[in-house]
Design an enzyme around this catalytic site. Sequence first.
Site, PDB file in Angstrom:
ATOM      1  N   ALA A  66       0.864  -1.176   0.000  1.00 45.83           N
ATOM      2  CA  ALA A  66       0.000   0.000   0.000  1.00 45.83           C
ATOM      3  C   ALA A  66       0.902   1.228   0.000  1.00 45.83           C
ATOM      4  O   ALA A  66       2.061   1.157   0.395  1.00 45.83           O
ATOM      5  CB  ALA A  66      -0.889  -0.024   1.238  1.00 45.83           C
ATOM      6  N   GLY A 110       0.745  -5.017   1.111  1.00 42.76           N
ATOM      7  CA  GLY A 110      -0.484  -5.116   0.328  1.00 42.76           C
ATOM      8  C   GLY A 110      -0.268  -5.774  -1.028  1.00 42.76           C
ATOM      9  O   GLY A 110      -1.204  -6.340  -1.596  1.00 42.76           O
ATOM     10  N   GLU A 113      -0.484  -9.378  -0.346  1.00 38.24           N
ATOM     11  CA  GLU A 113      -1.891  -9.671  -0.046  1.00 38.24           C
ATOM     12  C   GLU A 113      -2.746  -9.659  -1.311  1.00 38.24           C
ATOM     13  O   GLU A 113      -3.638 -10.493  -1.478  1.00 38.24           O
ATOM     14  CB  GLU A 113      -2.418  -8.649   0.972  1.00 38.24           C
ATOM     15  CG  GLU A 113      -1.717  -8.783   2.313  1.00 38.24           C
ATOM     16  CD  GLU A 113      -2.077  -7.670   3.276  1.00 38.24           C
ATOM     17  OE1 GLU A 113      -1.770  -6.502   2.959  1.00 38.24           O
ATOM     18  OE2 GLU A 113      -2.661  -7.964   4.327  1.00 38.24           O
ATOM     19  N   GLU A 133       5.021  -5.024   7.105  1.00 41.18           N
ATOM     20  CA  GLU A 133       4.287  -3.967   7.816  1.00 41.18           C
ATOM     21  C   GLU A 133       4.816  -3.735   9.230  1.00 41.18           C
ATOM     22  O   GLU A 133       4.765  -2.621   9.739  1.00 41.18           O
ATOM     23  CB  GLU A 133       2.792  -4.317   7.887  1.00 41.18           C
ATOM     24  CG  GLU A 133       2.059  -4.202   6.559  1.00 41.18           C
ATOM     25  CD  GLU A 133       2.048  -5.475   5.736  1.00 41.18           C
ATOM     26  OE1 GLU A 133       2.885  -6.371   5.978  1.00 41.18           O
ATOM     27  OE2 GLU A 133       1.191  -5.562   4.830  1.00 41.18           O
TER      28      GLU A 133
HETATM   29  C1  HXC Z   1       5.089   4.315  -1.298  1.00 35.96           C
HETATM   30  C2  HXC Z   1       6.954   3.351  -2.155  1.00 35.96           C
HETATM   31  C3  HXC Z   1       6.601   2.104  -1.600  1.00 35.96           C
HETATM   32  C4  HXC Z   1       5.380   2.037  -0.875  1.00 35.96           C
HETATM   33  C5  HXC Z   1       8.458   1.862  -2.640  1.00 35.96           C
HETATM   34  N1  HXC Z   1       8.100   3.143  -2.787  1.00 35.96           N
HETATM   35  N2  HXC Z   1       7.553   1.206  -1.909  1.00 35.96           N
HETATM   36  N3  HXC Z   1       6.212   4.439  -1.995  1.00 35.96           N
HETATM   37  N4  HXC Z   1       4.665   3.166  -0.746  1.00 35.96           N
HETATM   38  N5  HXC Z   1       4.927   0.897  -0.344  1.00 35.96           N
HETATM   39  C6  HXC Z   1       8.820   4.197  -3.510  1.00 35.96           C
HETATM   40  C7  HXC Z   1      10.058   4.636  -2.772  1.00 35.96           C
HETATM   41  O1  HXC Z   1       9.729   5.587  -1.782  1.00 35.96           O
HETATM   42  C8  HXC Z   1      10.861   5.231  -3.894  1.00 35.96           C
HETATM   43  O2  HXC Z   1      10.373   6.511  -4.201  1.00 35.96           O
HETATM   44  C9  HXC Z   1      10.526   4.329  -5.072  1.00 35.96           C
HETATM   45  O3  HXC Z   1       9.308   3.681  -4.743  1.00 35.96           O
HETATM   46  C10 HXC Z   1      11.595   3.265  -5.294  1.00 35.96           C
HETATM   47  O4  HXC Z   1      11.825   2.587  -4.077  1.00 35.96           O
HETATM   48  P1  HXC Z   1      13.277   2.386  -3.419  1.00 35.96           P
HETATM   49  O5  HXC Z   1      13.060   2.148  -1.976  1.00 35.96           O
HETATM   50  O6  HXC Z   1      14.180   3.490  -3.823  1.00 35.96           O
HETATM   51  O7  HXC Z   1      13.738   1.041  -4.177  1.00 35.96           O
HETATM   52  P2  HXC Z   1      14.697  -0.101  -3.619  1.00 35.96           P
HETATM   53  O8  HXC Z   1      15.868   0.509  -2.909  1.00 35.96           O
HETATM   54  O9  HXC Z   1      14.933  -1.001  -4.790  1.00 35.96           O
HETATM   55  O10 HXC Z   1      13.852  -0.873  -2.518  1.00 35.96           O
HETATM   56  C11 HXC Z   1      12.708  -1.557  -2.903  1.00 35.96           C
HETATM   57  C12 HXC Z   1      11.868  -1.949  -1.638  1.00 35.96           C
HETATM   58  C13 HXC Z   1      11.601  -0.681  -0.804  1.00 35.96           C
HETATM   59  C14 HXC Z   1      12.640  -2.983  -0.808  1.00 35.96           C
HETATM   60  C15 HXC Z   1      10.596  -2.575  -2.155  1.00 35.96           C
HETATM   61  O11 HXC Z   1      11.053   0.337  -1.665  1.00 35.96           O
HETATM   62  C16 HXC Z   1      10.663  -0.884   0.328  1.00 35.96           C
HETATM   63  O12 HXC Z   1      11.024  -1.403   1.370  1.00 35.96           O
HETATM   64  N6  HXC Z   1       9.408  -0.428   0.152  1.00 35.96           N
HETATM   65  C17 HXC Z   1       8.411  -0.487   1.185  1.00 35.96           C
HETATM   66  C18 HXC Z   1       7.872  -1.860   1.290  1.00 35.96           C
HETATM   67  C19 HXC Z   1       6.822  -1.941   2.383  1.00 35.96           C
HETATM   68  O13 HXC Z   1       7.078  -1.608   3.548  1.00 35.96           O
HETATM   69  N7  HXC Z   1       5.610  -2.364   2.004  1.00 35.96           N
HETATM   70  C20 HXC Z   1       4.501  -2.469   2.933  1.00 35.96           C
HETATM   71  C21 HXC Z   1       3.743  -1.166   2.949  1.00 35.96           C
HETATM   72  S1  HXC Z   1       2.476  -1.199   4.126  1.00 35.96           S
HETATM   73  P3  HXC Z   1      11.351   7.763  -4.446  1.00 35.96           P
HETATM   74  O14 HXC Z   1      10.398   8.890  -4.625  1.00 35.96           O
HETATM   75  O15 HXC Z   1      12.237   7.846  -3.263  1.00 35.96           O
HETATM   76  O16 HXC Z   1      12.098   7.366  -5.699  1.00 35.96           O
HETATM   77  C22 HXC Z   1       1.270  -2.081   3.460  1.00 35.96           C
HETATM   78  C23 HXC Z   1       0.074  -2.194   4.310  1.00 35.96           C
HETATM   79  C24 HXC Z   1      -0.931  -3.030   3.640  1.00 35.96           C
HETATM   80  O17 HXC Z   1       1.359  -2.545   2.371  1.00 35.96           O
HETATM   81  C25 HXC Z   1      -2.246  -2.846   4.264  1.00 35.96           C
HETATM   82  C26 HXC Z   1      -3.314  -3.355   3.419  1.00 35.96           C
HETATM   83  C27 HXC Z   1      -3.414  -2.741   2.114  1.00 35.96           C
END
Ligand code: HXC
Length: 259
Positions: A66, A110, A113, A133
């Site tokens: 998400a 997400g 999921e 998360e």
């Molecule tokens: C918003 C996101 C994002 C996310 C990545 N980006 N994941 N933006 N929400 N979930 C954005 C980054 O901020 C970045 O933007 C760009 O995408 C590229 O990501 P990087 O981090 O620079 O890439 P990388 O170093 O290759 O790392 C990839 C990654 C990392 C390991 C996937 O991005 C990451 O850890 N993302 C978050 C994953 C996460 O925590 N997901 C769960 C979210 S909570 P900029 O602008 O800096 O280029 C969730 C709750 C679900 O999903 C609830 C139900 C729906």
Amino acid sequence: MSYELITVRVEAGKVGIITLNRPKQLNALNDQLMSELGTALQAFDADSAIACTILTGSEKAFAAGADIGAMASYSFADAYKGDFITRNWEQIRSVRKPVIAAVSGFALGGGCELAMMCDFIIAADNAKFGQPEIKLGIIPGAGGTQRLPRAVGKAKAMDMALTGRMMDAVEAERAGLVSRVVPLDKLMDEALGAALMISEFSQIAVMAAKESVNRAFEGSLSDGVMFERRLFHALFATADQKEGMDAFVNKRKANFSHQ
Ligand code: HXC
């Protein structure tokens, strides 16, 4: 219908293909994208020419979760009153024809999921699955704590939900999360092959098989998901959620106060 954050096409006149298309954000799932996805899935489901739908992302990311930036400032009231997730994530569950997830790259939070909401997952060899998360001070909110243990068993599901570690494609297949693993450049061929095979069969039998397998899988899933949803909403009342998401948005390490 025109979409901004997904693309939609039809293969062989009978397979719908939906591609998540926010590549710069690694297909982070925001409200608009989920609404477009719901609309596109329903449209394919209602189209008598379409036998099966494939949902896919980019090579680097099926979906990295998400949209954290969009969620970062949510309060409990925003999440609960706005019916966060339920309002536009549940449409996929009412689709009666098969939906295959073709996953390459990250399927996190997400994104994992969403893949699990599909009927089965075909993974490229670079796929990585995870429920990170916990690192943001929240828990999965789109069924992850319910579907993951049903797919891979309690031990691995608990490991993933509590540590936030990722599972690669080989481990995911071994654990039963995905049905097939193929080289990245064969992913869409494999998914399309499966979809075309399904399209040869009786649509009624296919729908009945899907409904029946889901019956075995679901049990009291709805209660579980609702329980999870309310906990998920409640976590937007914590300081740790603000800290976890602010840290991500500002690219720093989170310092949780456990409040
Ligand atoms: C918003 C996101 C994002 C996310 C990545 N980006 N994941 N933006 N929400 N979930 C954005 C980054 O901020 C970045 O933007 C760009 O995408 C590229 O990501 P990087 O981090 O620079 O890439 P990388 O170093 O290759 O790392 C990839 C990654 C990392 C390991 C996937 O991005 C990451 O850890 N993302 C978050 C994953 C996460 O925590 N997901 C769960 C979210 S909570 P900029 O602008 O800096 O280029 C969730 C709750 C679900 O999903 C609830 C139900 C729906």
